[in-house]
Design a protein around this motif. Structure first.
Motif, PDB file in Angstrom:
ATOM      1  N   GLN A 124       4.785   1.251   6.679  1.00  7.98           N
ATOM      2  CA  GLN A 124       3.549   0.986   7.409  1.00  7.98           C
ATOM      3  C   GLN A 124       2.367   0.836   6.462  1.00  7.98           C
ATOM      4  N   LEU A 125       2.346   1.634   5.411  1.00  7.81           N
ATOM      5  CA  LEU A 125       1.269   1.501   4.428  1.00  7.81           C
ATOM      6  C   LEU A 125       1.302   0.123   3.774  1.00  7.81           C
ATOM      7  N   GLY A 126       2.500  -0.418   3.551  1.00 14.07           N
ATOM      8  CA  GLY A 126       2.611  -1.775   3.011  1.00 14.07           C
ATOM      9  C   GLY A 126       1.993  -2.792   3.949  1.00 14.07           C
TER      10      GLY A 126
ATOM     11  N   LEU B 241      -1.794  -2.536   3.741  1.00  9.83           N
ATOM     12  CA  LEU B 241      -2.311  -3.222   2.558  1.00  9.83           C
ATOM     13  C   LEU B 241      -2.367  -4.722   2.784  1.00  9.83           C
ATOM     14  N   GLY B 242      -1.330  -5.275   3.383  1.00  6.58           N
ATOM     15  CA  GLY B 242      -1.343  -6.704   3.685  1.00  6.58           C
ATOM     16  C   GLY B 242      -2.503  -7.075   4.586  1.00  6.58           C
ATOM     17  N   ARG B 243      -2.782  -6.227   5.575  1.00  9.45           N
ATOM     18  CA  ARG B 243      -3.906  -6.500   6.474  1.00  9.45           C
ATOM     19  C   ARG B 243      -5.246  -6.431   5.726  1.00  9.45           C
TER      20      ARG B 243
ATOM     21  N   VAL C  91      -5.475 -12.477  -6.370  1.00  9.58           N
ATOM     22  CA  VAL C  91      -5.649 -11.035  -6.170  1.00  9.58           C
ATOM     23  C   VAL C  91      -4.767 -10.278  -7.155  1.00  9.58           C
ATOM     24  N   VAL C  92      -5.314  -9.187  -7.686  1.00  8.62           N
ATOM     25  CA  VAL C  92      -4.530  -8.198  -8.426  1.00  8.62           C
ATOM     26  C   VAL C  92      -4.527  -6.923  -7.589  1.00  8.62           C
ATOM     27  N   VAL C  93      -3.369  -6.305  -7.417  1.00  5.60           N
ATOM     28  CA  VAL C  93      -3.269  -5.051  -6.688  1.00  5.60           C
ATOM     29  C   VAL C  93      -2.914  -3.947  -7.673  1.00  5.60           C
TER      30      VAL C  93
ATOM     31  N   THR D  65       3.127   1.810  -1.867  1.00  3.82           N
ATOM     32  CA  THR D  65       2.577   0.899  -0.859  1.00  3.82           C
ATOM     33  C   THR D  65       2.649  -0.545  -1.344  1.00  3.82           C
ATOM     34  N   THR D  66       2.292  -0.757  -2.594  1.00  4.10           N
ATOM     35  CA  THR D  66       2.295  -2.100  -3.174  1.00  4.10           C
ATOM     36  C   THR D  66       3.700  -2.676  -3.233  1.00  4.10           C
ATOM     37  N   ILE D  67       4.665  -1.856  -3.628  1.00 10.76           N
ATOM     38  CA  ILE D  67       6.049  -2.323  -3.691  1.00 10.76           C
ATOM     39  C   ILE D  67       6.570  -2.620  -2.290  1.00 10.76           C
ATOM     40  N   ALA D  68       6.149  -1.808  -1.308  1.00 11.65           N
ATOM     41  CA  ALA D  68       6.554  -2.069   0.074  1.00 11.65           C
ATOM     42  C   ALA D  68       6.028  -3.421   0.550  1.00 11.65           C
ATOM     43  N   LEU D  69       4.790  -3.763   0.176  1.00 13.20           N
ATOM     44  CA  LEU D  69       4.246  -5.068   0.543  1.00 13.20           C
ATOM     45  C   LEU D  69       5.080  -6.188  -0.065  1.00 13.20           C
TER      46      LEU D  69
END
Length: 352
Positions: free
Chosen positions: A128-130, A133-135, A146-148, A157-161
């Protein structure tokens, strides 16, 4: 087993946790450090206008943006467990001074943290955190590269996205920073493995067998978990005001947030998304005194990412961006330079 028996087992797990917390507290003991942040306002970014991004399930995320919307590149910073956007205060200042109008920065509080809305237990997952982040990226940065940069749970979270929206990587997201993090849960590394998971196992067992007691014991839960996280924060003697600041972030985190995210921190595994990250420049950075996610985990992560800079921060604990801000900021700066070059190469390839 009777309710009394289940309560006894859970109480025993809390006693185990208390012993672990005491052992970890020794780790952070030492002589007071000289105060180098006497005049530092760690909450300075809260003076900027707050924007609300509403997630797919209606949770309101607090967002703050710095720099021109016309900047050629945006960095989105994602904080970790029991922290908030201010944990990036020193990096925000560095980037603003170093890049001026050429780099815009976006910070937000993850659900259940800081000024963002609370979330139900079922939505407190890395997946859900991913999506959150997308939103945030969709709403705040609808165009441009973009750089995250994510720390700890923010890196997860970033890897989940990347697992959910691989199309974003290389087309929009042109660089990724993974600080003190892992692609798999804490059952396989760091604090969870070293303590044989008494934190996770105790709460998970009690939640399954005696949920009423867990409700009653949440205050005790925070009293046990918090000292472990505090003790793991720093590897060296640091500024008293810095310690006070990080302690305040932890203390102000809701006990529901602390408890609800424990299971996902243990069990998530987004390792399959690592090939997606390999399309772009990546920074993997970790302190070699990190007890939550040890440096060996970062070495394993970096081995899966061919365009990766692996940075070992000597003596740093888990809150590396606060403990060694200049080292972290310069590493992020190198990532930004690589991201600019990568984006330029992409543009040349398509004749833009």
């Amino acid at each position: 087993m009777s309710v009394m028996g289940r309560m006894g087992l859970f109480a025993a797990s809390l006693a185990t946790l208390a012993s672990a917390a005491g052992l970890y507290a020794v780790r952070s003991a030492g002589m007071p450090a000289p105060e180098i942040y006497a005049d530092e306002d760690f909450d300075a970014m809260l003076a900027a206008p707050k924007r609300i991004v509403v997630t797919e399930d209606g949770v309101e995320l607090a967002v703050r943006e710095f720099g021109s919307p016309r900047a050629p590149l945006t960095i989105v910073f994602v904080h970790g467990y029991c922290l908030r956007m201010q944990s990036w205060h020193l990096q925000q200042r560095y980037i603003a001074e170093r890049w001026g109008g050429d780099v815009r920065t976006v910070f937000y509080d993850q659900r259940g943290h800081g000024e963002s809305g609370a979330a139900g237990a079922k939505s407190c997952t890395i997946a859900q955190l991913g999506r959150d982040l997308g939103r945030v990226i969709d709403e705040t940065t609808p165009g441009g590269p973009v750089v995250v940069v994510g720390h700890s749970m923010g890196g997860m979270t970033t890897i989940a996205l990347a697992a959910q929206r691989p199309d974003l990587f290389d087309s929009r997201i042109v660089g990724v920073g993974l600080l003190s993090t892992t692609a798999a849960g804490l059952s396989k590394t760091g604090l969870g493995r070293n303590l044989e998971n008494p934190v996770i196992d105790g709460f998970r067992y009690a939640a399954r067998t005696a949920p009423g007691f867990v409700q009653y014991a949440r205050g005790t839960a925070k009293a046990i978990v918090s000292p472990i996280l505090r003790a793991a924060s720093y590897g060296t003697v640091v500024s008293p005001r810095l310690v006070e600041f990080s302690d305040r972030m932890l203390s102000e985190t809701s006990v529901l947030t602390i408890v609800n995210f424990l299971r996902t921190l243990e069990l998530h595994d987004e390792s399959a998304a690592l090939p997606t990250l390999s399309r772009v420049p990546v920074l993997v950075l970790c302190g070699d005194a990190d007890m939550v996610i040890p440096f060996s985990g970062s070495e394993e992560l970096a081995a899966e990412l061919p365009h990766c800079e692996l940075k070992r921060v000597r003596g740093a604990g888990h809150l590396v961006q606060l403990e060694f801000p200049e080292v972290v900021s310069k590493a992020v700066d190198r990532l930004v330079q690589r991201a600019f070059a990568h984006d330029a190469s992409n543009r040349r390839a398509v004749g833009v």
